[in-house]
Design an enzyme around this catalytic site. Structure first.
Site, PDB file in Angstrom:
ATOM      1  N   ARG A 100       6.996  11.943   4.497  1.00 18.14           N
ATOM      2  CA  ARG A 100       6.919  11.899   5.705  1.00 18.14           C
ATOM      3  C   ARG A 100       7.917  12.500   6.400  1.00 18.14           C
ATOM      4  NH1 ARG A 100       3.905   8.404   8.006  1.00 18.14           N
ATOM      5  NH2 ARG A 100       2.621   7.089   6.544  1.00 18.14           N
ATOM      6  N   TYR A 138      -7.038   6.410   2.256  1.00 10.07           N
ATOM      7  CA  TYR A 138      -6.146   5.301   2.819  1.00 10.07           C
ATOM      8  C   TYR A 138      -6.986   4.945   4.114  1.00 10.07           C
ATOM      9  CZ  TYR A 138      -1.922   3.891   5.345  1.00 10.07           C
ATOM     10  OH  TYR A 138      -1.059   2.948   5.856  1.00 10.07           O
ATOM     11  N   ALA A 198      -1.842  -5.675   7.103  1.00 10.14           N
ATOM     12  CA  ALA A 198      -1.098  -4.326   7.740  1.00 10.14           C
ATOM     13  C   ALA A 198      -2.092  -3.244   7.806  1.00 10.14           C
ATOM     14  CB  ALA A 198       0.099  -4.030   6.880  1.00 10.14           C
ATOM     15  N   LYS A 212      -7.767   0.803  -3.996  1.00  5.99           N
ATOM     16  CA  LYS A 212      -8.001  -0.791  -4.568  1.00  5.99           C
ATOM     17  C   LYS A 212      -6.984  -1.465  -3.762  1.00  5.99           C
ATOM     18  CE  LYS A 212      -7.893  -0.800  -9.306  1.00  5.99           C
ATOM     19  NZ  LYS A 212      -7.709  -0.524 -10.495  1.00  5.99           N
ATOM     20  N   LYS A 221      -8.162   1.022   4.599  1.00  5.93           N
ATOM     21  CA  LYS A 221      -7.807   0.114   5.728  1.00  5.93           C
ATOM     22  C   LYS A 221      -8.877   0.057   6.475  1.00  5.93           C
ATOM     23  CE  LYS A 221      -3.472   0.085   4.826  1.00  5.93           C
ATOM     24  NZ  LYS A 221      -2.833  -1.298   4.677  1.00  5.93           N
ATOM     25  N   SER A 270       0.676  -1.372   0.026  1.00  2.74           N
ATOM     26  CA  SER A 270      -0.031  -0.250  -0.035  1.00  2.74           C
ATOM     27  C   SER A 270       0.888   1.421   0.042  1.00  2.74           C
ATOM     28  CB  SER A 270      -0.839   0.076   1.109  1.00  2.74           C
ATOM     29  OG  SER A 270      -1.731   1.322   1.282  1.00  2.74           O
TER      30      SER A 270
HETATM   31  N1  UDP Z   1       5.381  17.007   9.047  1.00  5.05           N
HETATM   32  C1  UDP Z   1       5.996  18.215   8.968  1.00  5.05           C
HETATM   33  N2  UDP Z   1       6.945  18.607   8.192  1.00  5.05           N
HETATM   34  C2  UDP Z   1       7.155  17.787   7.051  1.00  5.05           C
HETATM   35  C3  UDP Z   1       6.296  16.438   7.131  1.00  5.05           C
HETATM   36  C4  UDP Z   1       5.467  16.289   7.878  1.00  5.05           C
HETATM   37  O1  UDP Z   1       5.805  19.046  10.098  1.00  5.05           O
HETATM   38  O2  UDP Z   1       8.049  18.160   6.232  1.00  5.05           O
HETATM   39  C5  UDP Z   1       4.307  16.773  10.057  1.00  5.05           C
HETATM   40  C6  UDP Z   1       2.867  16.192   9.438  1.00  5.05           C
HETATM   41  O3  UDP Z   1       2.179  17.577   9.269  1.00  5.05           O
HETATM   42  C7  UDP Z   1       2.360  15.448  10.687  1.00  5.05           C
HETATM   43  C8  UDP Z   1       3.762  14.821  11.255  1.00  5.05           C
HETATM   44  O4  UDP Z   1       4.826  15.469  10.639  1.00  5.05           O
HETATM   45  O5  UDP Z   1       1.833  16.269  11.691  1.00  5.05           O
HETATM   46  C9  UDP Z   1       3.952  13.386  11.005  1.00  5.05           C
HETATM   47  O6  UDP Z   1       3.762  13.318   9.358  1.00  5.05           O
HETATM   48  P1  UDP Z   1       4.087  12.096   8.330  1.00  5.05           P
HETATM   49  O7  UDP Z   1       3.674  12.355   7.110  1.00  5.05           O
HETATM   50  O8  UDP Z   1       5.260  11.433   8.856  1.00  5.05           O
HETATM   51  O9  UDP Z   1       2.782  10.874   9.038  1.00  5.05           O
HETATM   52  P2  UDP Z   1       1.638  11.031   9.596  1.00  5.05           P
HETATM   53  O10 UDP Z   1       0.778  12.227   9.441  1.00  5.05           O
HETATM   54  O11 UDP Z   1       0.796   9.982   8.745  1.00  5.05           O
HETATM   55  O12 UDP Z   1       1.498  10.516  10.873  1.00  5.05           O
END
Ligand code: UDP
Length: 331
Positions: free
Chosen positions: A190, A149, A118, A95, A153, A79
């Site tokens: 991320r 997503y 997962a 999908k 899930k 995914s």
């Molecule tokens: N985030 C951030 N700067 C970045 C990328 C992400 O501050 O350049 C923040 C994002 O808004 C979120 C947190 O970090 O609050 C974790 O984001 P990630 O995309 O890693 O995972 P998820 O939100 O799915 O936990």
């Protein structure tokens, strides 16, 4: 044919999938890795190619899945898994969680195999309960950017449970919280690869919102251990696996600045829609049922992960996207 147990791992060329392939090979299994290579990277599994107990099939599990021979276990880890990916490939995200899961459940039935799917802390959405226990139903916006997503899930959990209750299939559901480690994709958006990539390129670190939102980061080896134990357990209900040590994103940025020694500063950008404000797993269930707790501290795990990102080529560091992903988007 050898009498090794045979396991199919989907998403095998991805971050988590490739670490699972390593673990099952080390445990003495015959591993069939499957990936359609949209977000996966062959470099993540290349080292396994000389191993006669590893096979690789390029295939999109949203289409009918065929595997010849017996299967003991299936681990469905295919995914897209970052908010940027969902925005770019929303239909494929829906999908693989729905049609892909259905195909793999069918395969599990046909092979009389046990399947572990997962799932994710995203089933809790922007949670109103803190920390999140498995009993919390979540606060998800089905039509927001993360809906493709989160709802895929949630559907995945529902259909997996239906196969368990209706067909008596042996199923396991792991709810994975934020996980990090070597082989994360540098440009998937991320937070950890974003911050480390920025530090390595000499750019400012971009904190979204005011940085007060929290996450709890689990090192990949700990996660894999939890998944391995869950697969071998007899528990069919969902289980949270993650590290409960919580940190704000602005404190996390400071940690990365210290770790990398960068003299760049933090800059603030707009918070994306539906970005969860707080996330922390309640792992009592995993502790009690699986006798599992995370062992690797963030300090230790971040050091290993930083070494990995430092070892990447300049080309990787400055690439906007992983090659096959870019090609796929263009189609
Ligand atoms: N985030 C951030 N700067 C970045 C990328 C992400 O501050 O350049 C923040 C994002 O808004 C979120 C947190 O970090 O609050 C974790 O984001 P990630 O995309 O890693 O995972 P998820 O939100 O799915 O936990």
């Amino acid at each position: 044919m050898s009498n090794k147990k045979r396991v199919l791992i989907t998403g095998a060329a991805g971050f988590l999938g490739s670490h699972l392939c390593d673990r099952f090979i080390n445990e003495g299994y015959h591993v069939i890795g499957m990936d359609n290579m949209i977000t996966g990277d062959i470099k993540n599994v290349e080292h396994l190619f000389p191993n006669k107990n590893f096979e690789f099939q390029e295939h999109d599990v949203s289409n009918f899945v065929h595997v010849s021979g017996e299967l003991d276990y299936i681990l469905h880890f295919a995914s897209p898994a970052s908010p940027i990916d969902y925005l770019k490939i929303p239909i494929q995200t829906l999908k693989v969680g729905s049609l892909g899961t259905h195909n793999l459940l069918g395969l599990a039935r046909a092979k009389n195999a046990r399947i572990l799917v997962a799932s994710t802390s995203e089933v809790y959405g922007d949670p109103l309960v803190h920390p999140q226990t498995e009993e919390y139903y979540g606060n998800v916006n089905p039509v927001g950017p993360r809906g493709v997503y989160d709802e895929a899930k949630r559907f995945q959990e529902a259909i997996t449970m239906a196969y368990h209750t209706y067909h008596g299939l042996e199923t396991r559901i792991v709810r994975i919280f934020n996980t990090y480690g070597p082989r994360m994709r540098l440009n998937d958006g991320r937070v950890l690869p974003a911050f480390i990539g920025q530090a390595l390129r000499g750019e400012d670190l971009t904190v979204f919102g005011d940085g007060s939102q929290t996450r709890s980061f689990c090192y990949v080896d700990d996660l894999v251990e939890g998944i391995y134990k869950l697969l071998l357990s007899d528990y069919a209900q969902p289980v949270n696996v993650g590290n409960p040590v919580e940190i704000t994103i602005s404190d996390f940025a400071e940690e990365i600045i210290k770790l990398t020694g960068t003299d760049q500063k933090v800059i603030y950008k707009e918070l994306p829609a539906d970005d969860p404000k707080q996330r922390q797993p309640d792992i009592s269930k995993a502790k009690n049922l699986l006798d599992w707790t995370p062992k690797v501290s963030r300090e230790e795990g971040l050091k290993i992960t930083y070494e990995y990102f430092k070892s990447l080529s300049k080309e990787d560091l400055y690439a906007k996207e992983h090659n096959s992903f870019e090609e796929y988007i263009k189609k």
